[in-house]
Design a protein around this motif. Structure first.
Motif, short mmCIF file in Angstrom:
data_model
loop_
_atom_site.label_atom_id
_atom_site.label_comp_id
_atom_site.label_asym_id
_atom_site.label_seq_id
_atom_site.Cartn_x
_atom_site.Cartn_y
_atom_site.Cartn_z
N ASP A 141 0.81 -1.22 0.00
CA ASP A 141 0.00 0.00 0.00
C ASP A 141 0.84 1.27 0.00
O ASP A 141 0.30 2.37 -0.02
N ASP A 142 2.17 1.12 -0.04
CA ASP A 142 3.01 2.31 -0.21
C ASP A 142 3.07 2.75 -1.67
O ASP A 142 3.55 3.85 -1.97
N TRP A 143 2.57 1.88 -2.62
CA TRP A 143 2.65 2.27 -4.04
C TRP A 143 1.53 1.68 -4.90
O TRP A 143 1.22 2.22 -5.97
N ALA A 144 0.89 0.60 -4.48
CA ALA A 144 0.06 -0.19 -5.40
C ALA A 144 -1.19 0.54 -5.88
O ALA A 144 -1.58 0.42 -7.04
N THR A 145 -1.87 1.27 -5.02
CA THR A 145 -3.16 1.88 -5.38
C THR A 145 -3.03 3.40 -5.37
O THR A 145 -2.76 4.00 -4.33
N MET A 146 -3.18 3.99 -6.54
CA MET A 146 -3.05 5.44 -6.72
C MET A 146 -1.72 5.95 -6.14
O MET A 146 -1.67 6.95 -5.43
N GLY A 147 -0.66 5.21 -6.46
CA GLY A 147 0.67 5.62 -6.03
C GLY A 147 0.86 5.62 -4.53
O GLY A 147 1.75 6.31 -4.01
N GLY A 148 0.03 4.86 -3.81
CA GLY A 148 0.15 4.77 -2.36
C GLY A 148 -0.79 5.67 -1.60
O GLY A 148 -0.79 5.68 -0.36
N LEU A 149 -1.64 6.42 -2.31
CA LEU A 149 -2.58 7.31 -1.63
C LEU A 149 -3.68 6.54 -0.91
O LEU A 149 -4.18 6.96 0.14
N ILE A 150 -4.08 5.38 -1.47
CA ILE A 150 -5.12 4.56 -0.86
C ILE A 150 -4.46 3.39 -0.14
O ILE A 150 -3.73 2.61 -0.74
N LYS A 151 -4.70 3.29 1.15
CA LYS A 151 -4.05 2.28 1.98
C LYS A 151 -4.93 1.04 2.13
O LYS A 151 -6.14 1.07 1.87
N THR A 152 -4.32 -0.05 2.54
CA THR A 152 -5.03 -1.30 2.78
C THR A 152 -5.98 -1.14 3.97
O THR A 152 -5.59 -0.64 5.03
N ASN A 153 -7.22 -1.55 3.76
CA ASN A 153 -8.22 -1.54 4.84
C ASN A 153 -8.19 -2.91 5.51
O ASN A 153 -8.79 -3.87 5.02
N TRP A 154 -7.52 -3.00 6.64
CA TRP A 154 -7.31 -4.29 7.29
C TRP A 154 -8.57 -4.87 7.90
O TRP A 154 -8.59 -6.05 8.27
#
Length: 237
Positions: A141-154
């Motif tokens: 989640d530091d880069w995968a979604t919108m360059g890291g803007l969207i973080k993993t929702n655990w």
């Protein structure tokens, strides 16, 4: 995958060239921050790789399929695509053809990308190191979604992707005592035609259709990323 760890597996064999595929069904719902990968990689420093990476997204937004090729540790050759179907609803077949002349990425038999061997023009190409096949699920989640803007929702964990029907019947298994690529560099039977396989006219048309309608990023058009000039292969017709 949960907050503690991801998951993955690797093939028992190493391969030097081959035609390999696997069926994947990706994480449904909110998969932002996750990466599901199917790829080939060599061992050691300055590795070679051939990558399918599926970048998760928020519910309702499409996955991005990231493809990349690394040779001698040098990569930065990404092309990215949306898919023309929902990859979370069912299994689909993702294939890599790797021979001395080219690498082909295909989805359900439709080619989406071709990387030709341009070593004669001083462009590195993976052809000297055996590679294992891997599939992994991990948090990026530091880069995968919108360059890291969207973080993993655990709160959505554990995240689950499914794999089945791995096939490497058309591939050259690298013996553990082999020190030269020579035994994997010739055509021995009619079943080894993948060693010289190339795109026919209908495949070329399908490739153009995918790249026209579903490609969302091509490193060869990213002048901001390469202000000193695009990579050499981008300028070779």
């Amino acid at each position: 995958m949960d907050k503690v760890s991801g998951s993955g597996f690797e093939s028992k064999n190493e391969y030097m060239f081959g035609k390999m595929d696997m069926q994947l069904k990706l994480i449904p719902g909110n998969s932002a921050g996750t990466v599901t990968a199917f790829y080939l990689s060599s061992k050691g420093p300055a590795s070679d790789e051939i990558d399918f990476e599926f970048l998760g997204n928020l519910s309702g937004d499409p996955y991005i399929l990231n493809t990349n090729v690394l040779s001698q540790g040098k990569g930065d050759r990404e092309q990215q695509f949306f898919l023309w179907f929902d990859p979370t609803a069912d299994f689909h077949t993702y294939s890599i053809l790797w021979n001395r002349q080219r690498i082909l990425f295909s989805v359900d038999g439709t080619p989406i990308r071709e990387v030709e061997n341009m070593e004669s023009r001083e462009v590195p190409f993976p052809k000297n190191r055996p590679m294992r096949v891997y599939s992994t699920l991990w948090n990026a989640d530091d880069w995968a979604t919108m360059g890291g803007l969207i973080k993993t929702n655990w709160s959505n964990a554990p995240f689950t992707a499914s794999c089945r029907n791995f096939n490497a019947d058309m591939a050259c298994v690298w013996p553990s005592n082999l020190t030269s690529a020579s035994s994997c560099s010739f055509i021995s039977t009619a079943g080894d035609q993948w060693m010289i396989e190339e795109l026919h006219t209908s495949d070329q048309e399908n490739l153009k259709w995918v790249q026209k309608n579903y490609m969302v990023y091509d490193y060869c058009t990213d002048l901001k990323r390469f202000p000193q000039g695009l990579p050499l292969e981008c300028n070779i017709a």
